[in-house]
Each structure stands twice: as C-alpha cells, then as structure tokens.
Motif scaffolding. Structure first.
Motif, PDB file in Angstrom:
ATOM      1  N   ALA A   1    -119.406 -43.412  34.213  1.00 46.97           N
ATOM      2  CA  ALA A   1    -120.660 -43.900  34.631  1.00 46.97           C
ATOM      3  C   ALA A   1    -122.065 -43.480  33.511  1.00 46.97           C
ATOM      4  N   LEU A   2    -121.620 -43.285  32.443  1.00 47.18           N
ATOM      5  CA  LEU A   2    -122.563 -42.861  31.457  1.00 47.18           C
ATOM      6  C   LEU A   2    -122.861 -43.741  30.262  1.00 47.18           C
ATOM      7  N   GLY A   3    -124.004 -43.858  29.645  1.00 45.69           N
ATOM      8  CA  GLY A   3    -124.410 -44.586  28.786  1.00 45.69           C
ATOM      9  C   GLY A   3    -123.801 -44.056  27.341  1.00 45.69           C
ATOM     10  N   PRO A   4    -124.043 -44.729  26.122  1.00 43.36           N
ATOM     11  CA  PRO A   4    -123.098 -44.270  24.914  1.00 43.36           C
ATOM     12  C   PRO A   4    -123.861 -42.866  24.561  1.00 43.36           C
ATOM     13  N   GLN A   5    -124.990 -42.751  24.624  1.00 48.84           N
ATOM     14  CA  GLN A   5    -125.434 -41.552  24.204  1.00 48.84           C
ATOM     15  C   GLN A   5    -125.038 -40.346  25.027  1.00 48.84           C
ATOM     16  N   GLU A   6    -125.153 -40.402  26.255  1.00 48.80           N
ATOM     17  CA  GLU A   6    -124.419 -39.459  27.235  1.00 48.80           C
ATOM     18  C   GLU A   6    -122.953 -39.259  26.974  1.00 48.80           C
ATOM     19  N   THR A   7    -122.419 -40.295  26.778  1.00 45.78           N
ATOM     20  CA  THR A   7    -120.769 -40.490  26.377  1.00 45.78           C
ATOM     21  C   THR A   7    -120.682 -39.268  25.237  1.00 45.78           C
ATOM     22  N   ALA A   8    -121.390 -39.495  24.171  1.00 49.51           N
ATOM     23  CA  ALA A   8    -121.344 -38.637  22.960  1.00 49.51           C
ATOM     24  C   ALA A   8    -121.575 -37.374  23.433  1.00 49.51           C
ATOM     25  N   GLN A   9    -122.683 -37.001  24.245  1.00 52.16           N
ATOM     26  CA  GLN A   9    -122.750 -35.697  24.742  1.00 52.16           C
ATOM     27  C   GLN A   9    -121.498 -34.954  25.310  1.00 52.16           C
ATOM     28  N   VAL A  10    -121.270 -35.744  26.378  1.00 52.66           N
ATOM     29  CA  VAL A  10    -119.875 -35.280  26.996  1.00 52.66           C
ATOM     30  C   VAL A  10    -118.822 -34.848  25.897  1.00 52.66           C
ATOM     31  N   GLY A  11    -118.573 -35.662  24.943  1.00 52.65           N
ATOM     32  CA  GLY A  11    -117.713 -35.599  23.810  1.00 52.65           C
ATOM     33  C   GLY A  11    -117.846 -34.342  23.121  1.00 52.65           C
ATOM     34  N   ASP A  12    -119.094 -33.898  23.050  1.00 49.48           N
ATOM     35  CA  ASP A  12    -119.436 -32.597  22.303  1.00 49.48           C
ATOM     36  C   ASP A  12    -119.109 -31.426  23.130  1.00 49.48           C
ATOM     37  N   LEU A  13    -119.305 -31.736  24.373  1.00 52.15           N
ATOM     38  CA  LEU A  13    -119.184 -30.780  25.314  1.00 52.15           C
ATOM     39  C   LEU A  13    -117.620 -30.514  25.378  1.00 52.15           C
ATOM     40  N   ILE A  14    -116.769 -31.502  25.529  1.00 52.26           N
ATOM     41  CA  ILE A  14    -115.466 -31.185  25.455  1.00 52.26           C
ATOM     42  C   ILE A  14    -115.083 -30.499  24.422  1.00 52.26           C
TER      43      ILE A  14
ATOM     44  N   ASP B   1    -110.012 -40.637  20.791  1.00 56.06           N
ATOM     45  CA  ASP B   1    -110.565 -39.705  19.863  1.00 56.06           C
ATOM     46  C   ASP B   1    -110.888 -38.216  20.130  1.00 56.06           C
ATOM     47  N   LEU B   2    -110.717 -38.076  21.505  1.00 60.84           N
ATOM     48  CA  LEU B   2    -110.909 -36.680  22.065  1.00 60.84           C
ATOM     49  C   LEU B   2    -109.658 -35.957  22.094  1.00 60.84           C
ATOM     50  N   ALA B   3    -108.670 -36.817  22.630  1.00 59.51           N
ATOM     51  CA  ALA B   3    -107.488 -36.163  23.009  1.00 59.51           C
ATOM     52  C   ALA B   3    -106.477 -35.695  21.877  1.00 59.51           C
TER      53      ALA B   3
END
Lengths: 261, 436
Positions: free
Chosen positions: A176-189, A211-213
C-alpha cells in the motif's frame, strides 16, 4: 544468538483445507533468528493461508509447529502472541478511528491501579518506540486514519516490536506504500533483523522482497515448490519457480516442484 | 516527510492562523460539539422570539431538562451500540416492558407482601427492573454476537416481542399509582433537590472540573508531553463553572407552584408572605440521574478497556479480533448495558407519569437513535461521544417542546423532527468531508 542450529520457527507438513479444497498441503518452512525469509507465490498460492496458521488466525488440519525446537500449540491470535509471534497484515490491521497509542496497545492496554486505562503511560511508551522507528512521527493525538500509508505501517510495526516480538510476519508490507515509504520500511526491516528478530515477508511481487530476504520459499497451488538462499539464485530463476514451479540448481526442491520427466 | 507541517496541533507552537483558530486549537475545544451548542442556542432563541418570551424561562428550561432525561439516558448506551456498527430498535419496547414490570411490582405485588408504602418497595422494584432490562439486553446481545443474527433483525424482533410482553403482563391495563419514593425519580416538586443541595451539587461539579483539568496537566507534565497554554486551562475551567452554575441558577429560579407552596406553608405553619412563598425547585432528580448516567458512560467509554475495545471494534472489527479482543463478548456487554439503561429510563418515565402503560416508550427507539446520530455518532461505526448524544437528545426535545409551546399540531411536529434529523446528518456529513 548466532547459534543457528535451532530454528526460531519450524512449520512441518502443514495442511489446511476449506470445504474440500486444499489451500495448503504438506507445506514445511523454517526461519532462523535474525533472518528474513520471503514467502513468494501468486495470489491464491496458499502463502497467506500458511502464515495465518502460524499467526493463529486459522487452525491447521495437520502438521506441527515448533518454536525454538519445542512443539507449540497455536489456536488463536492470542496463543501466537504468547510465543512472541506478531503479525502485520496486508490490510494494515489497525483501528482507523483511534490514535497511535491506542493501536499499539490494542488488546493489551496498560491499566492504572484502579483498573482504568493508563493513557499517559501508553503514550509515553508509544513516543519512545516511535521515536526509534520513525523519528519524524509527531501526530500522536490524531486518529490513525489521518496518517500516511508509511506512518500507518510504522504504527503497525511499532505495535509488533513493542511487545518484544521474536517472530514477525509481514503480509505484503509495502503493497500500500509509495517508493519512499517502501524504502523506509526496508530500513526498518534491516534494523529489526539486527535485533535478532526473525521475519517472514509474504509477497506476490518478487521485486518487493528479493533484496531484503536472506532466503525465499516459493509456493504454488498450496504446495512448497522449493526454497533457496537469495545469494544462490537469480530473480529470474525465482520467477520461474513462482510461475512454472521449475526448481533451479541453486534451490532445494519441495513437494510442489515441477516433475521433470 | 510532508507530515511534519501538521504535527503541531497539540504543541505550544500554535502561532499560525487567525486568533479564533488559535483559540480553539489551544483550548482543544471540539468545534463540532461547539457547532451543536450553537445550533441548540439558535433553536432556543428562535423559539423564545416566536413564542413571545415563553421558551427561555426557568420554568420551561426546567421542564425541558426533565423531559430530556429519559431519552438522554438511553442515548448514552445507543452511542456504544452504533459505534460498533450495530443498532438497537428495541429500546422503546424494553423501556415499556421494564416499566411495566416495575409498575406491577410496586403497585400490585410488593404492597401485598410488605404493606403499602413500605420504604423498601421502590428499591426492590427498581432492582428488578434493572435486572430484567439487563437480562433482555444480554439475551439480544448473545443472539447477535454468537448466533450471528444481524442486530437490526434481532432488535426489530425485540421491538415487537417486548411491546407484546408489555401488553401481556396486565392485559393492556394501565398500572397506577407508583410508590411514593419511586415517584421521586420522575421529578416534579417532590422529586427535586431544592436550592441548597442544587448549589452543593453545582459547586462539587465546579471543583471536579478544576481537579480534572489540573490533574490532566500534571500527568502531561510528568511525561513531558506538549501542554495547553496556561490561559487555555483557565478559560476551560471558567467556562465549565459558568455553565454549571448558570444551570443551577436557572433550576433554582423555578419555584413551587402557588397551590403546592400554600399547602406546604399551611402544613408547616409558615405565614403566607406578601409576594407569595418562593421555594426553589432546584435540579430535578431525573436530570441528576441522566447526568450521572452520562458521566458513568463517558468514564466507561473513554477510561476503561471495554470502551477502548468498543471503539476499536467500530473502527476495524477485523483488526480488533486479530488483536485478541473478544469482540463477541464486548457486543453482548454493550447490549446488556443498553438494556440496563432502558430500565433506568423506564424508571424515570414511569415515575414521571406516575403510571406504567402499555404504550410507554413507543417511538423512543427512534428518538434515541436520532439523538445519538444528531450528537455526532456515525452510523458507519467507530465515531461518537456520549456528551454529544445527550446534547442531541436535548436538541430533539427542545424542538418538540418549542413546537408544543407554539401550538403546532402533532403531525407537523413529527414532520419537522424528521426533517431536522435528515438535515442535521447531512450537515454533519458536509462538516466531516470538509474536516478531512
């Protein structure tokens, strides 16, 4: 903590069916501490169903769940939480009409000694957790409805880590997120991973999660096609697993693998 | 991120906007609620002018407060019902049935057992009424939550069933009169607390307002949260006290009717003074009951887990369930509470009428729902406030009472009330759309 002999979660031969249709058949997945495992597959491949067995939303018909090597009895979302399993749902399971603190503590509210809600203490802890996850977050008094998608996602994640989740399940965390927010969630993970939390990422879009897994499990028609370390396979090979069920040389085949005759 | 620009709503840095915006931001007064108070004042002043100065008199306002009490009590519960995306169409019939149960108990059964005017009669009758109301609510709640029948249907059935049961109890006969002590709950000259006690209540209320605001400020200070500017706190305390003491003053300015005062003077050997004996009615007991119900329900809705769950379920039932909330039990408890509130409303209404009739509370379900909705409860669920619903009940009653004073016929009264309901909800929809 780096003792990777005991997996954090082991789901063995899980089966569940709805009205005669095998939604998940004989599926086994595992997850180690500090590891991100992506569960991939088309819509309807059974990945969400499988993971809902772990989060207690569905009851399995057969198979075993082992948490830290010991058999776990998970029948309801409450049971799952007892084992430190927290889920962040695709639909962002937050109550839109109450504020961040109320959502973080939903179902586990802090109470004062008179049995009333201790809103001040809850808000204080919420500010602490959110300050760590998303320092820009300032709108503590507003209903979650008023927040952006990324902020809502960080509320949902904060909710999970507030209660010392050991195992985090994220169902389409960035859908449900935009690219910037997706990057933010990636950092969080990445941050959560460093804390030794094991994370299941569920997605039908390989680009979201590759890339996260650390490892991927691919499901098709309710069965596990196979699993692989992301460093051993390419995105195209994984795509082949998702679409055709074709297991590349770098992956370990599962019961759902395409039979090569 | 773009959100930082909006993040100062509760901070001290509210230096933007014109003075009016800044004032509301600093005091955190709900502008929607203020709109309702404004609408109420317009209605009051409008009727005052139209009736040639009959509306805004202590006598009429006092009567208005008593007439509002019964529906206001039920509206506090209806908020919780509607917030969880349910509806309760049976409240009027439950009122009728519990009223009839209490009536039969105190007028027929208990006097035979205990003797006429026994001091325990009213309390036994009331307790039984509350119990019956609670049980009816629980039953309906269980059917809704555990058997999965929509609340609309269950309570529509309840509307017919409990009305029928009301008829059945006495085969349609009216039961009267009520017990002497029970009647106090209905207001009237006896059922009011007089000038002195009204002031006591008013002053306690003022102290409570001040303590609550000071306490909240201390709490926020302790955790270093942003606080309201200190002048805003003073304004809030001041406003609260003015409203409370003003209401007490109005209630105290409505005096006993001349013949009752004269009888009282004769009985107590008081010489009849020149200008007539002025004995203040003070706040009526049913109004106190309604205010108490409002405070208790607000406490339940905002300070207890149960209330938090009610709103969470209304906002996102699935999320609430996944968070481990036992949503079904919460639903049962809401309807049980609604049943108890119906019984309280029944006590007020039977005591006021000094009789239990089989038509008691007819159409009250609609007035109750209308009060809650006018008071800002969203039928989509998740939004609503107890105070708003009580204010909504007051708006409805003001309209009716004003039209009675104007001599408007009953059919027209209903047409107007219906139209106002639709317009009010439409205005609210517009307001909410703008607020986003």
């Amino acid at each position: 903590m780096t003792d990777n002999i005991n997996p954090l979660v082991e789901m063995k031969n899980i089966s569940i069916s709805f009205g005669g249709i095998h939604a998940v058949e004989n599926a086994s997945v595992d997850l180690y501490p500090g590891e991100v495992v992506a569960l991939l597959g088309h819509n309807g491949a059974g990945k969400s169903t499988l993971i809902k067995v772990l989060s207690g939303a569905y009851r399995r018909d057969g198979g075993d769940i082992l948490i830290n090597g010991a058999a776990a009895d998970i029948r309801t979302p409450r049971d799952a939480k007892k084992y430190g399993i927290e889920t962040i749902y695709q639909t962002l399971a937050v109550a839109d009409n109450v504020d961040a603190a109320a959502n973080l503590y939903l179902g586990r509210e802090l109470q004062t000694k008179w049995g009333t809600l201790d809103d001040v203490a809850m808000e204080a802890n919420t500010r602490k957790v959110m300050g760590r996850l998303n320092p820009n977050f300032k709108r503590f008094k507003e209903p979650v409805k008023a927040l952006s998608g990324g902020q809502r996602q960080s509320v949902a994640i904060a909710r999970a880590i507030l209660f010392d989740a050991r195992i985090l399940i994220m169902d389409e965390p960035t859908a449900a997120l935009g690219p910037q927010e997706t990057a933010q969630v990636g950092d969080l993970i990445k941050q959560l991973k460093q804390d030794g939390i094991g994370i299941f990422l569920i997605s039908h879009d390989i680009h979201d999660v590759f890339d996260l897994a650390d490892r991927v499990f691919v499901m098709k028609n309710g069965k596990v096609v196979g699993n692989a370390r992301t460093q051993d396979v390419t995105k195209d090979e994984v795509l082949g697993m998702i679409i055709l069920g074709k297991v590349p040389p770098g992956a370990t085949p599962g019961p759902g693998a395409m039979k090569v005759s | 991120m773009a959100d930082t620009a909006h993040s100062t709503t509760t901070g001290g840095a509210s230096q933007t906007g014109n003075p009016v915006t800044r004032f509301f931001r600093a005091t955190e007064i709900d502008t929607r609620m203020l709109g309702m108070v404004g609408a109420l004042l317009i209605i009051w002043i409008g009727f005052h002018i139209l009736t040639g100065g009959l509306f805004l008199t202590p006598r009429n306002l006092w009567n208005l407060s008593v007439q509002t009490a019964s529906v206001a009590v039920m509206a506090t519960g209806m908020v919780l019902v509607i917030v969880t995306r349910n509806i309760d169409l049976s409240v009027g019939s439950i009122l009728g049935f519990t009223g009839m149960v209490m009536g039969v108990l105190q007028a027929r059964m208990l006097p035979e057992l205990l003797g006429f005017d026994h001091p325990a009669i009213w309390i036994i009758a009331l307790a039984c009424g509350l119990l019956v109301g609670g049980l009816i609510g629980t039953l309906q709640g269980v059917i809704i939550a555990f058997l999965g029948v929509p609340s609309f249907i269950v309570t529509l059935g309840g509307l017919l069933i409990w009305r029928g049961a009301t008829w059945f109890v006495t085969s349609g006969q009216t039961v009267a009169p009520m017990d002497v002590n029970f009647r106090l709950m209905g207001g009237g000259t006896e059922g009011s607390i007089g000038a002195t006690w009204s002031w006591v209540v008013g002053i306690i209320a003022c102290i409570a307002i001040a303590v609550a605001i000071i306490n909240a400020r201390h709490q926020r200070k302790r955790f270093h949260f942003p606080r309201r500017p200190i002048w805003a706190e003073y304004v809030l305390v001041g406003l609260g006290c003015v409203v409370v003491l003003g209401a007490v003053m109005i209630a105290n300015n409505y005096f006993w009717p001349v013949n009752i005062a004269r009888r009282y003077a004769d009985a107590n050997n008081i010489a009849w003074p020149e200008g007539g004996l002025l004995i203040s009615q003070g706040i009526a007991v049913p109004v106190l009951i309604a205010i108490a119900a409002g405070i208790v329900m607000t406490f339940i809705a905002t300070r207890l887990r149960f209330g938090r769950y009610v709103f969470a379920i209304g906002g996102n039932p699935e999320a609430a369930e996944l968070a481990g909330i036992k949503t079904r039990w919460v639903t049962v408890k809401i309807f049980a509470l609604m049943g108890v509130l119906c019984a309280i409303a029944a006590a007020i209404s039977t005591a006021r009428l000094n009789a239990a009739t089989n038509a008691q509370g007819e159409l009250d379900e609609l007035y109750t729902i209308a009060a809650a909705v006018i008071g800002g409860t969203s039928l989509a669920g998740g939004i609503g406030s107890i105070a708003g619903a009580m204010l909504g009940a007051l708006v409805m009653q003001s309209l009716q009472s004003g039209m009675v004073l104007l001599g408007i016929d009953t059919p027209f009264q209903r047409i107007v009330v219906g139209a106002v309901l639709v317009v009010a909800v439409w205005l609210d929809t517009v307001y909410r759309a703008r607020a986003k």
